[in-house]
Design a protein around this motif. Structure first.
Motif, PDB file in Angstrom:
ATOM      1  N   VAL A 168     -19.787 -41.412   9.743  1.00 39.09           N
ATOM      2  CA  VAL A 168     -19.415 -39.998   9.719  1.00 39.09           C
ATOM      3  C   VAL A 168     -18.416 -39.688  10.833  1.00 39.09           C
ATOM      4  N   PHE A 169     -18.698 -40.202  12.021  1.00 31.82           N
ATOM      5  CA  PHE A 169     -17.786 -39.940  13.136  1.00 31.82           C
ATOM      6  C   PHE A 169     -16.413 -40.559  12.886  1.00 31.82           C
ATOM      7  N   ASN A 170     -16.407 -41.798  12.425  1.00 28.94           N
ATOM      8  CA  ASN A 170     -15.134 -42.453  12.128  1.00 28.94           C
ATOM      9  C   ASN A 170     -14.424 -41.763  10.965  1.00 28.94           C
ATOM     10  N   GLY A 171     -15.184 -41.298   9.984  1.00 29.94           N
ATOM     11  CA  GLY A 171     -14.599 -40.543   8.878  1.00 29.94           C
ATOM     12  C   GLY A 171     -13.938 -39.263   9.362  1.00 29.94           C
TER      13      GLY A 171
ATOM     14  N   GLU B 133     -16.034 -55.719  12.684  1.00 33.67           N
ATOM     15  CA  GLU B 133     -15.640 -56.900  11.917  1.00 33.67           C
ATOM     16  C   GLU B 133     -14.956 -56.498  10.611  1.00 33.67           C
ATOM     17  N   ALA B 134     -15.517 -55.499   9.911  1.00 38.54           N
ATOM     18  CA  ALA B 134     -14.921 -55.041   8.652  1.00 38.54           C
ATOM     19  C   ALA B 134     -13.520 -54.480   8.898  1.00 38.54           C
ATOM     20  N   GLU B 135     -13.380 -53.712   9.977  1.00 41.29           N
ATOM     21  CA  GLU B 135     -12.083 -53.131  10.304  1.00 41.29           C
ATOM     22  C   GLU B 135     -11.043 -54.226  10.589  1.00 41.29           C
ATOM     23  N   LYS B 136     -11.458 -55.195  11.372  1.00 39.83           N
ATOM     24  CA  LYS B 136     -10.549 -56.293  11.718  1.00 39.83           C
ATOM     25  C   LYS B 136     -10.138 -57.067  10.463  1.00 39.83           C
ATOM     26  N   SER B 137     -11.088 -57.335   9.598  1.00 42.67           N
ATOM     27  CA  SER B 137     -10.791 -58.073   8.372  1.00 42.67           C
ATOM     28  C   SER B 137      -9.883 -57.285   7.432  1.00 42.67           C
TER      29      SER B 137
ATOM     30  N   PHE C  88      -2.837 -43.320  -2.305  1.00 41.16           N
ATOM     31  CA  PHE C  88      -3.062 -43.984  -1.026  1.00 41.16           C
ATOM     32  C   PHE C  88      -3.669 -45.374  -1.194  1.00 41.16           C
ATOM     33  N   GLY C  89      -3.662 -45.887  -2.424  1.00 41.17           N
ATOM     34  CA  GLY C  89      -4.293 -47.168  -2.724  1.00 41.17           C
ATOM     35  C   GLY C  89      -3.742 -48.359  -1.976  1.00 41.17           C
ATOM     36  N   THR C  90      -2.515 -48.284  -1.486  1.00 34.79           N
ATOM     37  CA  THR C  90      -1.939 -49.402  -0.732  1.00 34.79           C
ATOM     38  C   THR C  90      -1.900 -49.119   0.764  1.00 34.79           C
ATOM     39  N   ASN C  91      -2.456 -48.006   1.184  1.00 36.10           N
ATOM     40  CA  ASN C  91      -2.426 -47.642   2.600  1.00 36.10           C
ATOM     41  C   ASN C  91      -3.712 -48.109   3.273  1.00 36.10           C
ATOM     42  N   PRO C  92      -3.638 -49.165   4.083  1.00 42.02           N
ATOM     43  CA  PRO C  92      -4.867 -49.654   4.720  1.00 42.02           C
ATOM     44  C   PRO C  92      -5.475 -48.648   5.693  1.00 42.02           C
ATOM     45  N   ASN C  93      -4.673 -47.728   6.231  1.00 46.81           N
ATOM     46  CA  ASN C  93      -5.215 -46.710   7.131  1.00 46.81           C
ATOM     47  C   ASN C  93      -6.127 -45.729   6.400  1.00 46.81           C
ATOM     48  N   VAL C  94      -6.037 -45.710   5.085  1.00 47.56           N
ATOM     49  CA  VAL C  94      -6.943 -44.906   4.266  1.00 47.56           C
ATOM     50  C   VAL C  94      -7.992 -45.820   3.638  1.00 47.56           C
ATOM     51  N   MET C  95      -7.534 -46.855   2.939  1.00 53.90           N
ATOM     52  CA  MET C  95      -8.458 -47.665   2.144  1.00 53.90           C
ATOM     53  C   MET C  95      -9.468 -48.451   2.978  1.00 53.90           C
ATOM     54  N   CYS C  96      -9.104 -48.859   4.160  1.00 51.33           N
ATOM     55  CA  CYS C  96     -10.065 -49.597   5.000  1.00 51.33           C
ATOM     56  C   CYS C  96     -11.173 -48.687   5.520  1.00 51.33           C
ATOM     57  N   TYR C  97     -10.974 -47.389   5.432  1.00 49.92           N
ATOM     58  CA  TYR C  97     -11.941 -46.425   5.972  1.00 49.92           C
ATOM     59  C   TYR C  97     -12.400 -45.423   4.917  1.00 49.92           C
TER      60      TYR C  97
ATOM     61  N   ASP D  32     -14.813 -45.324   2.771  1.00 47.79           N
ATOM     62  CA  ASP D  32     -16.241 -44.994   2.754  1.00 47.79           C
ATOM     63  C   ASP D  32     -16.600 -44.059   3.901  1.00 47.79           C
ATOM     64  N   ASP D  33     -15.975 -44.265   5.047  1.00 50.44           N
ATOM     65  CA  ASP D  33     -16.236 -43.397   6.203  1.00 50.44           C
ATOM     66  C   ASP D  33     -15.693 -41.993   5.956  1.00 50.44           C
ATOM     67  N   ILE D  34     -14.492 -41.912   5.392  1.00 50.95           N
ATOM     68  CA  ILE D  34     -13.911 -40.598   5.081  1.00 50.95           C
ATOM     69  C   ILE D  34     -14.805 -39.872   4.080  1.00 50.95           C
ATOM     70  N   TYR D  35     -15.277 -40.607   3.077  1.00 49.84           N
ATOM     71  CA  TYR D  35     -16.166 -40.003   2.089  1.00 49.84           C
ATOM     72  C   TYR D  35     -17.474 -39.543   2.734  1.00 49.84           C
ATOM     73  N   ALA D  36     -18.052 -40.369   3.599  1.00 51.91           N
ATOM     74  CA  ALA D  36     -19.312 -40.003   4.263  1.00 51.91           C
ATOM     75  C   ALA D  36     -19.144 -38.710   5.055  1.00 51.91           C
TER      76      ALA D  36
END
Length: 171
Positions: free
Chosen positions: A59-62, A163-167, A121-130, A132-136
């Protein structure tokens, strides 16, 4: 055209082509995000908020990610603006899959009263990598479980999230 100018143009075209060819496709970015992002825990409630108001890391990261990207059009706290709808209202009727579909592929609504377009935003990793957090974050706001503004307290970033963010970000 003189020879040095032709070489400069050739180098620029070569570098541009290489950069475009090395960009991940929407499917690659989505797949990477899906396999590395934090899964929603609890179906309709992908967030945890303690009695003391302490939110989970997602939630905080979102909140942070929303404010760095989505806030521009959708306004502070997901409350909407003259450019885009209030996401706190939209998530009362949209499922996670519908939300994801719109974020990934964008949306266009054209009629006699309005012309609205959300970019993909499907190709934007600044959105897609997060995503689930944005949704939360937005779901917590939509459900009324989280008020406006920065959450006052949050859990520390778990190792799995790092780890997920780095990957996902290719680090």
């Amino acid at each position: 055209m003189r020879l040095p100018e032709a070489r400069i143009i050739a180098v620029i075209l070569t570098l541009t082509t290489a950069a475009i060819c090395s960009m991940p496709t929407a499917a690659e970015t989505q797949e990477k995000a899906a396999t590395t992002s934090r899964p929603a825990d609890g179906g309709d409630r992908p967030y945890r908020i303690g009695a003391d108001g302490k939110v989970d890391w997602a939630v905080f990261n979102g909140f942070r990610r929303y404010n760095s990207i989505c806030n521009t059009c959708h306004g502070p706290d997901g409350a909407g603006s003259s450019f885009a709808p209030a996401l706190v209202d939209s998530l009362k009727r949209l499922s996670y899959d519908q939300f994801l579909e719109i974020v990934v592929n964008g949306k266009e609504e054209v009629n006699t009263a309005a012309e609205k377009k959300m970019p993909m935003f499907g190709t934007n990793p600044n959105v897609m990598c997060y995503i689930d957090d944005i949704y939360a974050y937005l779901k917590a706001r939509s459900d009324g479980a989280l008020g406006r503004g920065r959450p006052p307290k949050h859990e520390d970033k778990p190792a799995e999230a790092a780890e997920a963010e780095k990957s996902c970000m290719g680090g």
